[in-house]
Motif scaffolding. Structure first.
Motif, short mmCIF file in Angstrom:
data_model
loop_
_atom_site.label_atom_id
_atom_site.label_comp_id
_atom_site.label_asym_id
_atom_site.label_seq_id
_atom_site.Cartn_x
_atom_site.Cartn_y
_atom_site.Cartn_z
N LEU A 5 0.84 -1.20 0.00
CA LEU A 5 0.00 0.00 0.00
C LEU A 5 0.87 1.24 0.00
O LEU A 5 1.50 1.58 1.00
CB LEU A 5 -0.94 0.01 1.22
N ASN A 6 0.91 1.90 -1.14
CA ASN A 6 1.68 3.12 -1.33
C ASN A 6 1.01 3.93 -2.42
O ASN A 6 0.97 3.49 -3.57
CB ASN A 6 3.13 2.79 -1.71
N PRO A 7 0.44 5.10 -2.11
CA PRO A 7 -0.32 5.84 -3.12
C PRO A 7 0.58 6.59 -4.09
O PRO A 7 1.75 6.88 -3.80
CB PRO A 7 -1.14 6.82 -2.28
N GLY A 41 -3.26 -13.22 4.00
CA GLY A 41 -1.95 -12.82 3.49
C GLY A 41 -1.64 -11.36 3.69
O GLY A 41 -0.90 -10.75 2.92
N VAL A 42 -2.21 -10.77 4.76
CA VAL A 42 -2.03 -9.35 5.03
C VAL A 42 -1.09 -9.17 6.21
O VAL A 42 -1.23 -9.83 7.24
CB VAL A 42 -3.39 -8.68 5.34
N GLN A 43 -0.12 -8.27 6.05
CA GLN A 43 0.83 -8.03 7.14
C GLN A 43 1.20 -6.55 7.22
O GLN A 43 1.05 -5.80 6.25
CB GLN A 43 2.09 -8.86 6.94
N LEU A 48 1.26 -1.42 4.80
CA LEU A 48 0.62 -2.74 4.78
C LEU A 48 0.89 -3.44 3.46
O LEU A 48 1.10 -2.79 2.43
CB LEU A 48 -0.90 -2.59 4.97
N GLN A 49 0.88 -4.74 3.50
CA GLN A 49 1.07 -5.53 2.29
C GLN A 49 0.02 -6.65 2.23
O GLN A 49 -0.21 -7.34 3.22
CB GLN A 49 2.47 -6.14 2.25
N GLY A 81 7.47 -10.66 1.92
CA GLY A 81 6.07 -11.01 2.06
C GLY A 81 5.86 -12.19 2.98
O GLY A 81 6.78 -12.65 3.65
N VAL A 82 4.65 -12.70 2.99
CA VAL A 82 4.29 -13.82 3.86
C VAL A 82 4.95 -15.11 3.40
O VAL A 82 5.44 -15.90 4.20
CB VAL A 82 2.76 -13.99 3.92
#
Length: 311
Positions: free
Chosen positions: A78-80, A115-117, A166-167, A254-255
């Motif tokens: 998450l990066n705008p 799969g969110v971290q 967040l990823q 990532g996860v």
């Protein structure tokens, strides 16, 4: 009549509204909705519709489902990005709502399955940007400008930010969304839509989340692909992301592995891996993280086509 609504980003979903005339004519409990596309935007749209209007009948129609979508290739960080045609206040509101939603998943018991971290790291620049504090700095967590001692760690770097974001690892996130949709009664239909009017009579509302496929589907000559290639490697010792602001070079733990990227090749429709790109990606990532030398690749090289529109 058929109402077609385009959706291009997840944060845009909360602004999604059915036309008042349609609501008066049918009553929302009887509206049949088709969502075209099963990437992260398509599945998120379907979930948003079914949760906001539980009486609707929702069907997701897609030529490909996970793990064969463009979203499955994406790093999911998450990066705008600043889009000049869109007011900054809209971008900030959409990003804030998206961040809050994904953060709630990251803090829940569903996080491993989704799969969110939460992921911290550095975003670095060769030259300082005009905007030293970005519009989204108060949305992400623990944002700060990097110190001189931190900058020395990265070659050819004169400025940078450290923050926590967040990823979503889409190889896990998309099946998790599909599971929630099926539990809510949403139908999944495999097929290619070549003409929106073929759906007339079957649905009152069609939401277009076809990605780069929306170009030929709607006759939009301004839509074109930006090819991206990434590699997933086994490097469990890496815990922080490193990202060049140009978005071409990045390392995202990532996860299930570490994503190395990438490319941004405008107008390139190739979906096969390119060996020269692979060498370039690894060489660029090694500059900032030498410990990647000799790391083992996980799975096949990922290639996806980002939908982009000319201004």
């Amino acid at each position: 009549r058929l109402c077609v609504l385009p959706v291009t980003c997840v944060g845009f979903l909360r602004d999604l509204r059915f036309p008042p005339a349609l609501q008066r004519r049918t009553g929302m409990d009887s509206v049949r909705v088709a969502v075209i596309g099963a990437g992260v935007v398509g599945l998120s749209t379907a979930l948003c519709v079914v949760e906001s209007l539980p009486g609707c009948s929702v069907t997701v129609i897609a030529e490909k489902f996970s793990p064969h979508t463009t979203s499955d290739v994406a790093a999911g960080f998450l990066n705008p990005h600043l889009v000049t045609e869109t007011p900054v206040e809209n971008l900030k509101r959409w990003f804030a709502e998206t961040f809050a939603h994904v953060y709630s998943i990251a803090r829940s018991t569903e996080a491993p399955d989704a799969g969110v971290q939460i992921l911290s790291g550095w975003e670095i620049f060769k030259e300082p940007p005009e905007e030293r504090i970005p519009f989204w700095s108060d949305i992400v967590l623990a944002f700060r400008v990097m110190s001189d001692s931190e900058l020395k760690r990265f070659p050819e770097t004169t400025f940078g930010w450290m923050y926590t974001s967040l990823q979503c690892e889409c190889l896990l996130y998309l099946p998790w969304l599909e599971k929630r949709l099926k539990e809510a009664g949403v139908q999944m239909e495999t097929g290619k839509v070549t003409d929106l009017w073929d759906l007339e009579g079957k649905y009152e509302v069609v939401v277009n989340c076809a990605g780069v496929g929306a170009g030929p589907l709607t006759g939009d000559p301004l839509l074109y692909p930006v090819r991206g290639q990434v590699h997933k490697v086994h490097a469990p010792w890496l815990k922080h992301f490193i990202r060049r602001r140009d978005g071409i070079t990045y390392i995202y733990p990532g996860v299930t592995g570490v994503i190395l990227g990438g490319t941004r090749q405008a107008g390139d429709w190739r979906l096969g891996p390119d060996a020269a790109d692979e060498r370039s990606i690894l060489a660029r990532c090694l500059v900032y993280e030498p410990s990647l030398a000799g790391c083992r690749q996980l799975g096949d090289t990922g290639v996806g086509l980002r939908p982009t529109r000319r201004a």
